[in-house]
Write an enzyme that holds these catalytic residues in place. Structure first.
Site, PDB file in Angstrom:
ATOM      1  N   GLY A  46       0.843  -1.194   0.000  1.00 40.17           N
ATOM      2  CA  GLY A  46       0.000   0.000   0.000  1.00 40.17           C
ATOM      3  C   GLY A  46       0.874   1.237   0.000  1.00 40.17           C
ATOM      4  N   GLN A  51       3.279   9.788   1.317  1.00 39.76           N
ATOM      5  CA  GLN A  51       4.558   9.076   1.394  1.00 39.76           C
ATOM      6  C   GLN A  51       5.481   9.421   0.223  1.00 39.76           C
ATOM      7  OE1 GLN A  51       2.508   5.101   2.347  1.00 39.76           O
ATOM      8  NE2 GLN A  51       4.403   4.970   3.529  1.00 39.76           N
ATOM      9  N   CYS A  94       6.097  -0.217   7.521  1.00 38.71           N
ATOM     10  CA  CYS A  94       5.724   0.989   6.789  1.00 38.71           C
ATOM     11  C   CYS A  94       6.917   1.430   5.958  1.00 38.71           C
ATOM     12  CB  CYS A  94       5.319   2.090   7.773  1.00 38.71           C
ATOM     13  SG  CYS A  94       4.789   3.616   6.957  1.00 38.71           S
ATOM     14  N   GLU A 137      -3.387   2.782   5.728  1.00 42.25           N
ATOM     15  CA  GLU A 137      -3.294   3.857   4.714  1.00 42.25           C
ATOM     16  C   GLU A 137      -4.171   5.051   5.074  1.00 42.25           C
ATOM     17  OE1 GLU A 137      -0.887   3.495   2.981  1.00 42.25           O
ATOM     18  OE2 GLU A 137      -0.635   1.335   3.008  1.00 42.25           O
ATOM     19  N   HIS A 140      -2.468   7.240   7.431  1.00 41.72           N
ATOM     20  CA  HIS A 140      -1.496   8.151   6.795  1.00 41.72           C
ATOM     21  C   HIS A 140      -2.181   9.443   6.343  1.00 41.72           C
ATOM     22  CE1 HIS A 140       2.363   6.115   6.574  1.00 41.72           C
ATOM     23  NE2 HIS A 140       1.854   5.029   6.030  1.00 41.72           N
TER      24      HIS A 140
HETATM   25  O1  GNR Z   1       4.085  -2.603   2.510  1.00 42.33           O
HETATM   26  C1  GNR Z   1       3.451  -2.486   3.564  1.00 42.33           C
HETATM   27  N1  GNR Z   1       3.154  -3.588   4.281  1.00 42.33           N
HETATM   28  C2  GNR Z   1       2.277  -3.588   5.346  1.00 42.33           C
HETATM   29  C3  GNR Z   1       2.245  -4.694   6.164  1.00 42.33           C
HETATM   30  C4  GNR Z   1       1.393  -4.759   7.234  1.00 42.33           C
HETATM   31  C5  GNR Z   1       0.538  -3.701   7.483  1.00 42.33           C
HETATM   32  C6  GNR Z   1       0.547  -2.585   6.684  1.00 42.33           C
HETATM   33  C7  GNR Z   1       1.415  -2.523   5.621  1.00 42.33           C
HETATM   34  S1  GNR Z   1       1.419  -1.126   4.598  1.00 42.33           S
HETATM   35  C8  GNR Z   1       3.070  -1.141   4.045  1.00 42.33           C
HETATM   36  C9  GNR Z   1       3.302  -0.057   3.002  1.00 42.33           C
HETATM   37  C10 GNR Z   1       3.069   1.297   3.637  1.00 42.33           C
HETATM   38  O2  GNR Z   1       3.836   1.848   4.367  1.00 42.33           O
HETATM   39  N2  GNR Z   1       1.920   1.867   3.387  1.00 42.33           N
HETATM   40  O3  GNR Z   1       1.621   3.044   3.938  1.00 42.33           O
HETATM   41 NI    NI Z   2       2.796   3.116   5.803  1.00 44.23          NI
END
Ligand code: GNR
Ligand code: NI
Length: 173
Positions: A46, A51, A94, A137, A140
């Protein structure tokens, strides 16, 4: 399309409240394309627009396993309209807090209203990894990070590590 640099903690941009998207025009679609390219390159499941430094309520996601069956999703102005009482614990990471993973408890299922890439209104019910990712997300978009759900001790330990790394970057620049 372009891979854009990721915004990393303690960058204060990550604490901004992102603004609603008003229309899906060509520049906005290009931003979505760049978000997918940046997300798949990372790789991540995600990505919120902030970001890559754009304070807009725009999310790309793909929780499919491996690239045999990509399932790209775009959530424009997503809102949680219902969350289950039952919680689920999942290890989260993240892209803005590289190489740090911790377990977070969130509602197991959520109903989410959003607009799709054509700005048509939609609603989905999500569970499991998808529900966790959507909530991560949407956080964020509101300037919230998963480390905010950890103990103050853990959060401050992580923040100090990244503050030190950021200072180091200035040294060598
Ligand atoms: O890649 C991502 N993996 C993830 C794993 C567990 C819970 C949430 C995430 S989101 C993250 C990518 C990210 O930072 N999205 O904002
Ligand atoms: Ni994240």
């Amino acid at each position: 399309m372009a891979i854009r640099p990721l915004v990393i903690v303690p960058d204060p941009q990550l604490r901004l409240i992102s603004k609603p998207v008003e229309r899906m025009d060509a520049p906005m679609r290009r931003l979505v394309d760049d978000m997918f390219e940046t997300m798949y390159d990372a790789p991540g499941i995600g990505l919120a627009a902030i970001q890559i430094g754009q304070p807009l309520r725009l999310v790309t996601m793909d929780v499919s396993r491996r690239d045999d069956s990509k399932e790209p999703m775009v959530l424009v102005n997503p809102e949680i309209v219902w969350a289950s009482e039952e919680m689920r614990e999942m290890e989260e990471g993240c892209l803005s807090i590289p190489e740090y993973y911790e377990t977070v408890a969130r509602p197991d299922r959520v109903r989410v209203a959003f607009r799709d890439v054509d700005f048509n209104p939609r609603e989905i019910e999500a569970e499991g990894v998808l529900a966790t990712c959507i909530q991560h997300e949407i956080d964020h978009l509101n300037g919230v990070l998963f480390i905010d759900y950890l103990s103050k001790l853990k959060r401050e330990r992580v923040m100090r590590r990244f503050q030190k790394l950021a200072r180091h970057k200035d040294d060598v620049a």
